[in-house]
Motif scaffolding. Sequence first.
Motif, short mmCIF file in Angstrom:
data_model
loop_
_atom_site.label_atom_id
_atom_site.label_comp_id
_atom_site.label_asym_id
_atom_site.label_seq_id
_atom_site.Cartn_x
_atom_site.Cartn_y
_atom_site.Cartn_z
N LEU A 1 -109.80 5.35 21.63
CA LEU A 1 -108.66 4.83 22.40
C LEU A 1 -107.34 5.32 21.81
N LEU A 2 -107.26 5.38 20.51
CA LEU A 2 -106.03 5.87 19.88
C LEU A 2 -105.80 7.34 20.20
N VAL A 3 -106.87 8.12 20.21
CA VAL A 3 -106.74 9.53 20.56
C VAL A 3 -106.28 9.68 22.01
N VAL A 4 -106.84 8.86 22.91
CA VAL A 4 -106.41 8.91 24.32
C VAL A 4 -104.95 8.52 24.44
N LEU A 5 -104.53 7.51 23.65
CA LEU A 5 -103.14 7.06 23.70
C LEU A 5 -102.18 8.15 23.25
N ILE A 6 -102.53 8.85 22.20
CA ILE A 6 -101.63 9.89 21.71
C ILE A 6 -101.59 11.08 22.67
#
Length: 297
Positions: free
Chosen positions: A23-28
Motif C-alpha cells: 500500500l505504501l508503494v502504491v501511495l508513493i
Amino acid sequence: MKTSSESAAHSYNGYIMLVVLTLLVVLIIWSVSGGAPPTGAEKSAKLLFVGRLLGAVFGILIVASGFFMIQPNQAAVITLFGEYRGTERREGLRWVWPWMMRKKISARAHNVHSERVKINDLRGNPIEIACNVVWRVSDTAQAAFDVDDYKEFVNIQIEAGLRTVGARHPYDDMSDEDETTLRGSADVVNREPCEELNDRLRVAGIVVDEAGLTHLAYAPEIAGAMLRRQQADAVIAARQKVVLGVVGMVQDALGKLAADGIVELDDERKATMVSNLMVVLCGERDVQPVVNAGSLY
C-alpha cells in the motif's frame, strides 16, 4: 555470572506487513504520478506534496527493513539497544521494528567429529582417542549471551571432555580384576562422554544427544610393545584351553581302557602313557609314530 534464560519474543505477522508495504508503494506511485501539484501551485502545496512523498518513502524504508524469515528448526534472538527482548521460533515471514536487532541461531542437530587427541590413560599409557558428538542448541539466550562463541566453545569442551573421560579408565585390563576399560567396556565408556559434555555445555544452553568413541589406539611409540603383550596373552589363553582339553581326553582314554578291561596299567605305565599323550596332543607339529611289537613290559 548472571545466567540468561530464553523467553518468547513479540513479533508481527510478516505477510500483513507485506500488504502494508504494498500500500505504501502504491501511495508513493500515486503521489508522483497523479498527486503532484500543478506548476503554478502555491508553495505550501508543493511543500505538502514533498512532505507526503518523503513520508511515504520513509515508511517504505521502515517497513522493508523490519522483515526477517524463520526457517524450520531455526530461531532469531531479538535485542533492543543491547537488551534481550526474546527469541522468535515461529516459522515463516516475521516483522519487528527495524531498530530491533535480530541474530539467527540454528536449532538443528550438529554433528562434530573431533580430532585425534593424544592422552594418558589411567595407568599412564599414551593413547590416541577421538569421538563423534551430536549436539543442538536448546536455550538460544544462553548460547547468544552466556558464551562468546558457542560453536568454538563446543569444540574446545569436546576435546576437554574427551581428555577427562580417557584418563578415568585404562586402555585394556592387564590384571585379573574385572574393571572398566576403554577397549572392553563400550557401553559404559560411550555413555560417559555424553554425560560429561552435557555437564560442561549446560552453561551455553547446549544439549548433547549422542557421543561415542570413533578411534581408540595405543600411541605409536608403545603400539609395538602392547601388540606383543596382547599376542602373548592370546597364546597363553589358547595354551590353557588346549591343556584343559587334553587333560579331559587323557582321563577319558584311561577310564575307557580300565572300564572295558582292555589292558591293566600300573601307576608307572599310566604316567608314561599320560606323558606321551600330552606330548602328542599338545604339540604343534605332527608326531612320528613308533610301533612297539614286543611285550608291554
